[in-house]
Design a protein around this motif. Structure first.
Motif, short mmCIF file in Angstrom:
data_model
loop_
_atom_site.label_atom_id
_atom_site.label_comp_id
_atom_site.label_asym_id
_atom_site.label_seq_id
_atom_site.Cartn_x
_atom_site.Cartn_y
_atom_site.Cartn_z
N VAL A 102 35.72 13.18 132.86
CA VAL A 102 36.95 13.11 132.07
C VAL A 102 36.96 14.28 131.09
N GLU A 103 38.08 15.00 131.06
CA GLU A 103 38.24 16.09 130.10
C GLU A 103 39.46 15.81 129.24
N PRO A 104 39.33 15.86 127.92
CA PRO A 104 40.50 15.62 127.06
C PRO A 104 41.46 16.81 127.09
N HIS A 105 42.72 16.53 126.84
CA HIS A 105 43.70 17.61 126.72
C HIS A 105 43.43 18.34 125.40
N ALA A 107 46.20 14.16 122.46
CA ALA A 107 45.18 13.13 122.60
C ALA A 107 45.57 12.02 123.57
N SER A 108 46.86 11.96 123.94
CA SER A 108 47.31 10.91 124.85
C SER A 108 47.19 11.32 126.32
N ALA A 116 44.60 13.03 129.41
CA ALA A 116 43.24 13.38 129.84
C ALA A 116 43.28 13.83 131.29
N SER A 137 44.44 7.25 119.50
CA SER A 137 44.34 8.62 119.99
C SER A 137 42.91 9.03 120.29
N SER A 138 41.94 8.35 119.71
CA SER A 138 40.54 8.74 119.90
C SER A 138 39.83 7.94 120.98
N LEU A 192 41.06 7.22 124.27
CA LEU A 192 41.44 7.44 125.67
C LEU A 192 40.24 7.86 126.50
N VAL A 193 39.51 8.86 126.04
CA VAL A 193 38.34 9.33 126.79
C VAL A 193 37.28 8.23 126.87
#
Length: 486
Positions: A44-47, A51-52, A54, A119-120, A122-123
């Motif tokens: 998984v890589e965050p945008h 934050a919404s 990935a 927002s924190s 998702l990952v």
């Protein structure tokens, strides 16, 4: 049907990541009619900014990544047992895109629809090793398969009938007005036996494709990864392809898939062409074909022809056309059979009106030049508004005045300006090419900030015209212009 990846299902704490199935052997490519797949998150890589969002890689996927002219699938990713709370209800995320990065399919996951997700987190919710379910937007996939398989059939028949090589094709979105037309670019000069693309031949092509749809020919796929890859027909392409496998995939030696269109007994193969996309199983599943009775000439002798397959698209196009026909009939006050004559007459009337209008503008321009501008009086500036002239101002009037001055071979630079279309300022400079013209252009552009213009060039001794406009124009700028041209 719910399928599960062949990879083992490790826990989030497992040290070895599951094997990622490469593009060319994805589940969606091997089983294009399956709509759901249980699999495992690998990474998984965050945008970087949102934050919404990935970017998720799974061990395998039922969602097709963009490629071969076919658009990426859409769908959902469901987390049945999030790592943070086993008792939590399943979370469903939208998959808004699937792209290929090297040999890997990357899913863009959107979490805006999950109101409880911070927002924190998702990952955290999508950690590697998490068991997830992928579901495809089936109507979108089915439409893509119909258009893609239809394009293969269309291109094969076009090359066999007329020698038209397919240089490229473009998928038309079904969300477009009229149901969305796809297009294919034919290159008739590739083969020495090819004939030009004409409307008559396009109609013949449509009839032949419709005939093959009625016959229900088999559409099958073989892969170099299969032990019986040659069982469906020839392994070499039966028609000329303008494109080759992307360099990175060729270097990675991914499985090469070939799409075959053939009879049930495999005694005759109509087409065999490399392709990474998803396809229907029979030409009968294409439903119907419609070619637009028009040709666009592109790149010399090439021709672009628009097509669509499937009853849903044809109904949408027919509905749009019928609605347009009804609306046009109300505007023209006549039936469809009279459209051509009525529109031709209206066009002729419009041309005559524009010609008369231009003559009136020219006459007004000459009158304004004669009454307001002359070298003998020394007056070389004129600013007009609708109230001054008595008619609606536009740039055509200023340019007509410039033409009148050019015919007089004026020896000085004249400045014309006007306000038209409510809030548009137009300025025209006309005079001999040289330093005075250059100075006037610099004066105007420095006074009227943001004005876009061009012209004022030419051979020394000739009269040139520079024109510029600014929209919208503020009262402050307009006051500066009036002061400049007072």
């Amino acid at each position: 049907m719910t399928a599960t990846t062949s990879s083992s299902t490790p826990s989030p704490s497992a040290t070895a990541a599951p094997t990622v199935v490469p593009v060319g052997a994805l589940y969606c490519q091997r089983h294009p009619f399956d709509r759901t797949l249980s699999t495992i998150i690998v990474s998984v890589e965050p945008h970087p900014k949102d934050a919404s969002i990935a970017f998720v890689t799974t061990a395998d996927t039922v969602l097709f990544p963009l490629g071969g002219g076919q658009p990426a699938d859409r769908g959902t990713l469901t987390v049945h047992a999030p790592n943070s709370s086993a008792a939590q209800e399943p979370l469903i995320f939208q998959v808004t895109d699937v792209q290929r990065k090297g040999t890997t399919a990357i899913h863009t996951i959107q979490a805006n629809n999950v109101s409880s997700l911070s927002s924190s987190s998702l990952v955290d919710m999508l950690q590697p090793g998490t068991q997830v379910q992928l579901d495809v937007d089936w109507p979108r996939r089915w439409d893509a398969m119909q258009q893609h398989s239809g394009q293969h059939l269309l291109s094969a028949v076009a090359e066999q009938l007329f020698g038209w090589r397919t240089a490229s094709w473009a998928f038309g979105s079904r969300d477009e007005a009229g149901g969305g037309w796809s297009s294919v670019e034919f290159a008739p000069d590739f083969s020495p036996t090819a004939v030009p693309v004409t409307l008559e031949r396009v109609r013949e092509l449509e009839d032949k494709v419709a005939e093959y749809i009625e016959q229900g020919l088999v559409i099958s796929v073989t892969s170099t990864a299969d032990s019986d890859s040659g069982s469906a027909g020839p392994t070499q392409p039966t028609r000329t392809s303008a494109k080759t496998l992307p360099t990175d995939l060729a270097q990675a030696a991914v499985p090469i898939r070939t799409v075959h269109i053939h009879t049930h007994d495999k005694s005759h193969t109509l087409d065999a062409n490399p392709c990474c996309g998803t396809h229907v199983r029979s030409t009968a599943q294409l439903g119907t074909v419609l070619l637009r009775p028009a040709i666009e000439r592109v790149r010399g002798t090439n021709a672009r022809v628009y097509f669509t397959f499937g009853s849903a698209r044809v109904r949408a196009i027919a509905g749009e056309s019928l609605a347009r026909e009804i609306k046009l009939g109300c505007v023209l006050s006549c039936g469809p059979k009279e459209f051509d004559d009525k529109i031709t007459k209206l066009v002729d009337v419009g041309k005559a009106d524009r010609k008369r209008g231009k003559a009136l503008v020219d006459a007004l321009a000459f009158a304004l030049v004669k009454s307001h501008l002359s070298e003998s009086s020394g007056n070389t500036r004129y600013h007009a508004t609708t109230d001054d002239v008595g008619v609606d101002m536009d740039m055509d009037l200023l340019l007509a005045m410039a033409t009148a001055l050019k015919l007089q071979q004026v020896a000085r630079v004249y400045t014309l300006s006007g306000v038209f279309a409510g809030d548009t300022l137009g300025i025209v400079l006309v005079g001999p090419v040289g330093q005075e013209m250059n100075d006037k252009i610099a004066q105007v552009t420095s006074t009227v900030e943001g004005m876009r213009g061009g012209g004022g060039k030419g051979k020394p001794g000739t009269v040139s015209v520079w024109q510029g406009r600014l929209s919208p124009v503020s009262k402050q700028v307009l006051d500066k212009v009036k002061e400049l041209f007072a």
